[in-house]
Design an enzyme around this catalytic site. Structure first.
Site, PDB file in Angstrom:
ATOM      1  N   ASP A   1       0.795  -1.223   0.000  1.00 54.43           N
ATOM      2  CA  ASP A   1       0.000   0.000   0.000  1.00 54.43           C
ATOM      3  C   ASP A   1       0.828   1.274   0.000  1.00 54.43           C
ATOM      4  OD1 ASP A   1      -2.507  -1.206  -0.140  1.00 54.43           O
ATOM      5  OD2 ASP A   1      -2.541  -1.595   1.999  1.00 54.43           O
TER       6      ASP A   1
ATOM      7  N   TYR B   1     -10.003  -0.643   3.178  1.00 55.65           N
ATOM      8  CA  TYR B   1      -9.442  -0.524   4.526  1.00 55.65           C
ATOM      9  C   TYR B   1      -9.053   0.912   4.855  1.00 55.65           C
ATOM     10  CZ  TYR B   1      -8.949  -5.207   6.558  1.00 55.65           C
ATOM     11  OH  TYR B   1      -9.185  -6.412   7.169  1.00 55.65           O
TER      12      TYR B   1
ATOM     13  N   TYR C   1      -6.407   3.009   7.623  1.00 58.06           N
ATOM     14  CA  TYR C   1      -5.274   2.856   8.530  1.00 58.06           C
ATOM     15  C   TYR C   1      -4.973   4.209   9.159  1.00 58.06           C
ATOM     16  CZ  TYR C   1      -4.633  -1.468   5.900  1.00 58.06           C
ATOM     17  OH  TYR C   1      -4.838  -2.688   5.306  1.00 58.06           O
TER      18      TYR C   1
ATOM     19  N   ILE D   1      23.189   4.357  12.920  1.00 63.23           N
ATOM     20  CA  ILE D   1      22.343   3.166  12.920  1.00 63.23           C
ATOM     21  C   ILE D   1      20.949   3.477  12.366  1.00 63.23           C
ATOM     22  CG2 ILE D   1      21.100   1.564  14.441  1.00 63.23           C
ATOM     23  CD1 ILE D   1      23.969   0.812  14.163  1.00 63.23           C
TER      24      ILE D   1
END
Length: 799
Positions: A437, A521, A523, A727
């Site tokens: 998506d 859907y 989200y 990192i």
């Protein structure tokens, strides 16, 4: 896949600032943060700021006077040489600081900047045919080097913190600090040639048209990307639906199912993925899913309640023509389900409950946060808001003001970079439902406006989002990002049973969120900041199930029957968070490492005579291959990002830990076709050494991607060292959805996420200084009879 029902506001000539004044139910209060510039206190409010590259005219007279006294010649004559705005020193050497723009290097592109970038690329087209064929998939800020961000925060944007910036190389007598021009990165699809290209445009001169200015950009690079297909667009989806509904074979197939009114038919184009050479990116393809409303005239009907099975359609999205349409088998349309609709009672023949009383959230003195452009300060947190068409909400430069220790960095950039939804039904067409998506559609491009009192409660600050549409126009989604404070229950509490003295503090959190609709859907993506130094990432899943039709008496092993003739296939939802960490690091410093922690039971013996001992064991993840890790709830596994040079008061390294929530791995065999493109789902945690070109776990173009393991699985083969470096954590988390009858007709929100928590970062609880609240009665008034926050009850005297 994307649902494209939003009504954008076209605003190519809007002012550059995309922010509005602070929104409030009670007042129109606006907030600003104060800064010091040339010894003068100047408030920077939420009023629209000059566009990128414009000189702040109010500074010119003051600057000219100061430069005359110092006898420093300031280059002038264009907006880019700009003006001297500050004088400083670097190891004793005078420093000439130039201001070349008023937009922070991390601010999302303004509507004007997007329009300039598009006009620049169009003008650079070699022929009229090339220019006419250009379709603009994405225009986004080309984010600068971290050192540029540090320079901006140190000298040009409050709070001014020169200690954050360390110029590279040996300083000269008059080192000149000037922000580089902002850049836009464009993904362009040529509809005539089926070619995808990536452009970088320098926004050298950007004046808002309303100010009588002009537009100019400069092409810095232009690269054709072979053998890829960029994400699909709303315009294409609308054209695809119309094309399919006009195709004679499709019309005939629907007549066999008793449907002659094409206005009842819904066509949801889905990307084809990659299953064989037939799906290669040499053609731009879609395999639509078909649904059909009932014969009713109700415009609010849930059309997903009647899936159409057996019709196989393949569409060439470049030529916009149906290249395959086969009626392979006939499954009767499910009968109308009386429970299919989720609209108010009056529109669905039901009765809404009437026993809900108003719930009012009151902040009579306003919120505790301050907003300056895209910069946010709340409690001791500060960060910047970003937004991209692909990721949606981005959180930049997260830091915590820790008293005498100053501003301490936690992360450089936090976002959700990919999302995959694989279905577990082997039947056609459901086995092909493996939506990416973010990479195939764009989470940000599918966002929608939020409404006060419905999506968010309280005093709210909204942010708008600006995108290009397929044809190069600029669209604004108003109020697509919501920021507000929430009460979060008890923060901490203790009662001394001997004296009866009770201390308790209530918790509140700052929430920044947006919602997107991806076909059936919804989200919601949330970042929560807490007073105890915790950051929580949360995804809320809701919306309508993607369904299949059943023949009479048929049952499906790989799904749940939720209504007569209707079932919901089992599936999973996976999300990938990219966490560019910078724990206690200044920009450009690579001083972090990652440690895995597992709780282990001590072996029986002298060290464990009572068989009750357990301990936390730490393992340093030294390289990228060693850092391919999975969650393990049995060992309470978590990971700590530590600074290798900074210590807390006990002599331990300072750090932040990633604490998993509920999680899962793909429920698929190793040769599952969707894992060809989504090999990054095979582990819950990946750790890489920072590389600005490594942004998306499945590569930049997952649509119809024929390459195996592109992205994260390829990058970590370098096995770069992680013992002390810059990192990046890639956390993959998911939920396995076995549909329930209670998920129909609309799914109640399901929560999933993870936390970043301080681990030795502070010397004690950072929430110890939260002041007490007064006790209140049921009407919110101070209740003096209950003794306020601290209560003294002499319990021992009663014994």
């Amino acid at each position: 896949m994307a649902s494209h029902t939003k009504s954008p506001k076209i605003c190519c000539d809007s002012p550059a600032s995309p922010l509005e004044d602070f929104d409030s139910d009670a007042s129109s209060t606006s907030f600003s943060s104060e800064s010091s510039l040339l010894g003068t206190n100047m408030a920077r409010s939420l009023e629209p700021q000059p566009a990128s590259g414009e000189v702040l005219g109010m500074m010119e007279e003051h600057i000219d006077q100061q430069d005359h006294h110092r006898n420093i010649k300031v280059p002038y004559g264009s907006i880019d040489s700009a003006t001297t705005v500050a004088g400083s020193t670097l190891k004793g050497a005078p420093m000439l600081v130039l201001r070349s723009q008023s937009a922070h290097p991390l601010d999302p592109l303004s509507p004007t900047e997007i329009a300039v970038a598009i006009a620049t690329v169009r003008a650079a087209g070699e022929t009229p045919e090339v220019r006419d064929g250009m379709r603009f998939v994405e225009v986004v800020l080309n984010e600068p080097d971290k050192n540029v961000v540090a320079m901006a925060d140190a000298y040009f944007f409050p709070p001014y913190q020169p200690m954050l910036f360390k110029p590279k190389g040996k300083p000269t007598i008059y080192p000149s600090l000037q922000l580089p021009h902002r850049q836009a990165r464009l993904v362009v699809y040529n509809k005539r040639t089926n070619v995808t290209s990536v452009w970088v445009v320098e926004l050298s001169e950007v004046h808002a048209a309303a100010r009588g200015g002009h537009h100019r950009g400069k092409v810095m690079s232009s690269d054709i990307i072979p053998d890829v297909q960029p994400p699909m667009d709303a315009v294409e989806y609308a054209e695809c639906e119309a094309t399919v509904k006009e195709h004679p074979s499709f019309v005939e197939a629907m007549k066999k199912r008793g449907i002659e009114d094409m206005d009842l038919v819904m066509v949801d184009p889905w990307c084809v993925g990659y299953y064989s050479e037939e799906d290669s990116p040499s053609r731009r393809l879609a395999r639509p899913l078909i649904f059909c409303r009932t014969e009713s005239d109700c415009p609010l009907e849930n059309g997903y309640a009647r899936p159409v099975e057996g019709i196989h359609v393949l569409v060439d999205m470049q030529k916009m023509e149906v290249i395959e349409c086969e009626d392979r088998y006939l499954v009767p349309l499910p009968p109308p389900d009386p429970l299919r609709n989720y609209t108010p009672a009056a529109s669905r023949g039901g009765v809404d409950r009437s026993d809900i009383k108003p719930l009012v959230i009151s902040q009579p003195e306003g919120p505790s946060f301050r907003v300056n452009g895209y910069a946010v300060e709340w409690q001791k947190w500060n960060f910047r808001i970003g937004f991209t068409p692909r990721e949606g909400l981005v959180i930049h430069t997260v830091a915590y003001d820790d008293g005498s220790r100053g501003r301490r960095s936690v992360a450089h950039r936090l976002s959700f970079v990919e999302m995959v939804v694989p279905y577990g039904d082997p039947k056609d067409p459901h086995y092909r439902k493996n939506a990416f998506d973010a990479g195939e559609d764009g989470l940000g491009k599918n966002c929608h406006s939020l409404r006060r009192g419905c999506d968010c409660l309280g005093l709210i600050k909204y942010f708008d989002a600006h995108f290009t549409n397929f044809h190069g126009g600029v669209e604004t989604i108003e109020n697509c990002v919501c920021m507000h404070e929430e009460d979060h229950g008890v923060l901490w509490k203790h009662q001394d049973w001997r004296t009866g003295s009770t201390e308790r503090r209530r918790s509140r959190r700052l929430t920044v969120s947006f919602f997107c609709t991806v076909a059936n859907y919804e989200y919601g993506f949330y970042w929560h900041f807490y007073q105890d130094g915790k950051i929580e990432a949360e995804v809320k899943l809701t919306g309508v199930l993607s369904l299949g039709a059943l023949k009479a008496g048929e049952n499906r092993r790989h799904g749940t029957v939720i209504a007569p003739g209707l079932y919901a296939p089992v599936h999973q939802h996976f999300f990938v968070a990219r966490l560019d960490m910078a724990v206690d690091c200044k920009p450009g410093e690579g001083l972090n490492q990652v440690v895995e922690v597992n709780v282990k039971v001590e072996k029986p013996g002298p060290k464990n005579p009572h068989n009750n001992a357990f301990f936390a064991e730490e393992t340093l993840l030294r390289s990228e291959q060693q850092a391919l890790r999975d969650c393990n709830a049995l060992s309470a596994r978590h990971w700590i990002v530590r600074n290798t040079r900074t210590f807390n008061r006990t002599g331990q390294l300072t750090g932040y830990k990633l604490v998993p929530g509920s999680n899962c791995l793909p429920l698929a065999g190793p040769d599952a076709k969707f894992l060809r493109r989504a090999a990054f789902l095979k582990h819950n945690l990946w750790v890489t050494q920072y590389n600005p070109d490594e942004c998306f776990p499945g590569g930049e173009f997952p649509n119809q991607n024929p390459r195996v393991g592109e992205g994260l699985p390829t990058w970590v083969k370098q096995d770069r060292k992680l013992e002390e470096t810059d990192i990046v954590l890639w956390y993959v988390f998911g939920v396995t959805h076995i549909p329930r009858l209670e998920d129909w007709p609309v799914m109640p929100v399901e929560h999933i996420g993870f936390s970043l928590m301080p681990h030795g970062f502070f010397n004690c609880s950072p929430a110890i200084d939260i002041p007490p609240n007064d006790a209140t009665d049921e009407n919110g008034h101070k209740d003096t009879m209950k003794g306020g926050q601290s209560e003294m009850i002499p319990l021992l005297s009663k014994l």
